[in-house]
Design a protein around this motif. Structure first.
Motif, PDB file in Angstrom:
ATOM      1  N   LEU A  49       0.823  -1.207   0.000  1.00  0.00           N
ATOM      2  CA  LEU A  49       0.000   0.000   0.000  1.00  0.00           C
ATOM      3  C   LEU A  49       0.858   1.259   0.000  1.00  0.00           C
ATOM      4  CD1 LEU A  49      -2.617  -1.095   2.691  1.00  0.00           C
ATOM      5  CD2 LEU A  49      -2.772  -1.356   0.209  1.00  0.00           C
ATOM      6  N   LYS A  50       0.297   2.310  -0.577  1.00  0.00           N
ATOM      7  CA  LYS A  50       0.995   3.589  -0.601  1.00  0.00           C
ATOM      8  C   LYS A  50       0.852   4.310   0.741  1.00  0.00           C
ATOM      9  CE  LYS A  50       0.334   4.151  -5.590  1.00  0.00           C
ATOM     10  NZ  LYS A  50      -0.281   4.978  -6.665  1.00  0.00           N
ATOM     11  N   ASP A  51      -0.158   3.920   1.499  1.00  0.00           N
ATOM     12  CA  ASP A  51      -0.391   4.567   2.789  1.00  0.00           C
ATOM     13  C   ASP A  51       0.756   4.301   3.763  1.00  0.00           C
ATOM     14  OD1 ASP A  51      -2.797   5.207   1.667  1.00  0.00           O
ATOM     15  OD2 ASP A  51      -3.879   3.573   2.642  1.00  0.00           O
ATOM     16  N   ASN A  52       1.023   5.274   4.585  1.00  0.00           N
ATOM     17  CA  ASN A  52       2.075   5.137   5.594  1.00  0.00           C
ATOM     18  C   ASN A  52       1.471   4.521   6.860  1.00  0.00           C
ATOM     19  OD1 ASN A  52       4.465   5.338   6.990  1.00  0.00           O
ATOM     20  ND2 ASN A  52       4.165   7.501   7.529  1.00  0.00           N
ATOM     21  N   ILE A  53       1.572   3.194   6.970  1.00  0.00           N
ATOM     22  CA  ILE A  53       1.005   2.503   8.116  1.00  0.00           C
ATOM     23  C   ILE A  53       2.059   1.610   8.765  1.00  0.00           C
ATOM     24  CG2 ILE A  53      -1.359   2.510   7.245  1.00  0.00           C
ATOM     25  CD1 ILE A  53      -0.950  -0.307   6.251  1.00  0.00           C
ATOM     26  N   THR A  54       1.791   1.208   9.996  1.00  0.00           N
ATOM     27  CA  THR A  54       2.749   0.376  10.724  1.00  0.00           C
ATOM     28  C   THR A  54       2.738  -1.050  10.185  1.00  0.00           C
ATOM     29  OG1 THR A  54       1.117  -0.297  12.376  1.00  0.00           O
ATOM     30  CG2 THR A  54       2.368   1.732  12.804  1.00  0.00           C
ATOM     31  N   LYS A  55       3.791  -1.794  10.475  1.00  0.00           N
ATOM     32  CA  LYS A  55       3.866  -3.188  10.060  1.00  0.00           C
ATOM     33  C   LYS A  55       2.743  -3.998  10.696  1.00  0.00           C
ATOM     34  CE  LYS A  55       8.847  -3.489   9.173  1.00  0.00           C
ATOM     35  NZ  LYS A  55      10.128  -4.163   9.552  1.00  0.00           N
ATOM     36  N   LYS A  57      -0.262  -2.925  11.544  1.00  0.00           N
ATOM     37  CA  LYS A  57      -1.515  -2.619  10.854  1.00  0.00           C
ATOM     38  C   LYS A  57      -1.554  -3.294   9.487  1.00  0.00           C
ATOM     39  CE  LYS A  57      -5.461  -0.564  10.245  1.00  0.00           C
ATOM     40  NZ  LYS A  57      -6.660  -0.965  11.021  1.00  0.00           N
ATOM     41  N   LEU A  58      -0.411  -3.323   8.810  1.00  0.00           N
ATOM     42  CA  LEU A  58      -0.336  -3.964   7.498  1.00  0.00           C
ATOM     43  C   LEU A  58      -0.660  -5.445   7.617  1.00  0.00           C
ATOM     44  CD1 LEU A  58       0.380  -3.604   4.487  1.00  0.00           C
ATOM     45  CD2 LEU A  58       2.726  -4.231   5.075  1.00  0.00           C
ATOM     46  N   LYS A  59      -0.108  -6.121   8.617  1.00  0.00           N
ATOM     47  CA  LYS A  59      -0.375  -7.539   8.836  1.00  0.00           C
ATOM     48  C   LYS A  59      -1.850  -7.769   9.131  1.00  0.00           C
ATOM     49  CE  LYS A  59       3.796  -9.031   8.223  1.00  0.00           C
ATOM     50  NZ  LYS A  59       4.103  -9.858   7.010  1.00  0.00           N
ATOM     51  N   GLU A  60      -2.429  -6.859   9.867  1.00  0.00           N
ATOM     52  CA  GLU A  60      -3.858  -6.954  10.198  1.00  0.00           C
ATOM     53  C   GLU A  60      -4.715  -6.853   8.941  1.00  0.00           C
ATOM     54  OE1 GLU A  60      -7.043  -3.969  12.285  1.00  0.00           O
ATOM     55  OE2 GLU A  60      -5.146  -4.280  13.359  1.00  0.00           O
ATOM     56  N   LEU A  61      -4.344  -5.935   8.050  1.00  0.00           N
ATOM     57  CA  LEU A  61      -5.082  -5.745   6.800  1.00  0.00           C
ATOM     58  C   LEU A  61      -4.886  -6.926   5.857  1.00  0.00           C
ATOM     59  CD1 LEU A  61      -4.386  -1.953   6.162  1.00  0.00           C
ATOM     60  CD2 LEU A  61      -6.524  -2.998   6.935  1.00  0.00           C
ATOM     61  N   GLU A  62      -3.678  -7.497   5.847  1.00  0.00           N
ATOM     62  CA  GLU A  62      -3.428  -8.669   5.013  1.00  0.00           C
ATOM     63  C   GLU A  62      -4.301  -9.839   5.466  1.00  0.00           C
ATOM     64  OE1 GLU A  62       1.201  -7.973   3.549  1.00  0.00           O
ATOM     65  OE2 GLU A  62       0.814  -9.114   5.386  1.00  0.00           O
ATOM     66  N   GLU A  63      -4.428  -9.994   6.757  1.00  0.00           N
ATOM     67  CA  GLU A  63      -5.281 -11.060   7.290  1.00  0.00           C
ATOM     68  C   GLU A  63      -6.734 -10.842   6.876  1.00  0.00           C
ATOM     69  OE1 GLU A  63      -6.433 -13.012  11.648  1.00  0.00           O
ATOM     70  OE2 GLU A  63      -4.559 -11.907  11.374  1.00  0.00           O
TER      71      GLU A  63
END
Length: 217
Positions: A49-55, A57-63
């Motif tokens: 993602l282009k958004d600046n998010i924490t690792k 949060k990224l793992k949460e979104l991938e799930e």
């Protein structure tokens, strides 16, 4: 006129590519002849993602995306089941996920378990799994406004998905379908799965009529 011709050529090329993106094991009929139930497990997701998010949060979104594909596939297959299109049953994903959780298998560690292990644990004949790579949050919904030239500047491409079916006893890959995800694919995960599986229906190996024909032969 030139734009129209270019568009037709691109569509033709995409059609050829779609055919190449489907694989079927040449021994499918022999390996799967006794299959009765398949389990759909959460898909492995990779987000860029282009958004600046924490690792975290990224793992949460991938799930979230991985479970969204699992849910969309179940929805698609259940509609087909009502029309009696398939020769196999599909395990309820709530039961699938409950059994996985009961055995301490989560989205974070499911990839370290083999198909044979998962099939035995879930008591099914085969596993439907896959990967999805995205640069957008498809489960949240995306824009479907389409400009032909989006294909050339990269704005039309959202990622890629691969769906595969594996035999539970041997772990062998039986069927696989890969597809690029773009603005023409659909506005969300349900649209994506519905569209791509409709195109793959003639090639999906558990078609009831095909199985009947093979048994007669």
């Amino acid at each position: 006129m030139k734009k129209t011709l270019l568009f037709i050529i691109l569509l033709s090329f995409c059609g050829v590519q779609a055919q190449k993106n489907i694989y079927e094991n040449k021994h499918f009929d022999a390996i799967s002849k006794d299959h009765k139930v398949l389990a759909i497990i959460p898909f492995l997701a990779n987000l860029e993602l282009k958004d600046n998010i924490t690792k975290e949060k990224l793992k949460e979104l991938e799930e979230k995306e991985g479970y969204a594909v699992q849910n969309a596939l179940e929805t698609y297959f259940l509609r087909g089941k009502k029309k009696k299109k398939y020769a196999v049953e599909f395990q309820n994903i709530k039961n699938t996920n409950a059994l996985l959780a009961k055995n301490n298998i989560t989205f974070k560690n499911i990839d370290i378990h083999t198909t044979k292990e998962l099939a035995k644990l879930l008591n099914v004949d085969g596993i439907i799994s896959g990967n999805i790579d995205l640069n957008v949050l498809l489960s949240n919904g995306v824009s479907t406004s389409f400009n032909f030239f989006d294909y050339f500047d990269g704005n039309a491409n959202y990622g890629r998905i691969g769906i595969k079916v594996s035999d539970g006893d041997s772990g062998k890959l039986l069927w696989k379908y890969e597809k690029e995800i773009n603005k023409k694919t659909g506005k969300n995960t349900i649209d994506l799965i519905d569209g791509m599986m409709k195109k793959a229906t003639r090639k999906f190996p558990y078609d009831k009529e095909r199985v009947k024909k093979n048994k007669k032969n």
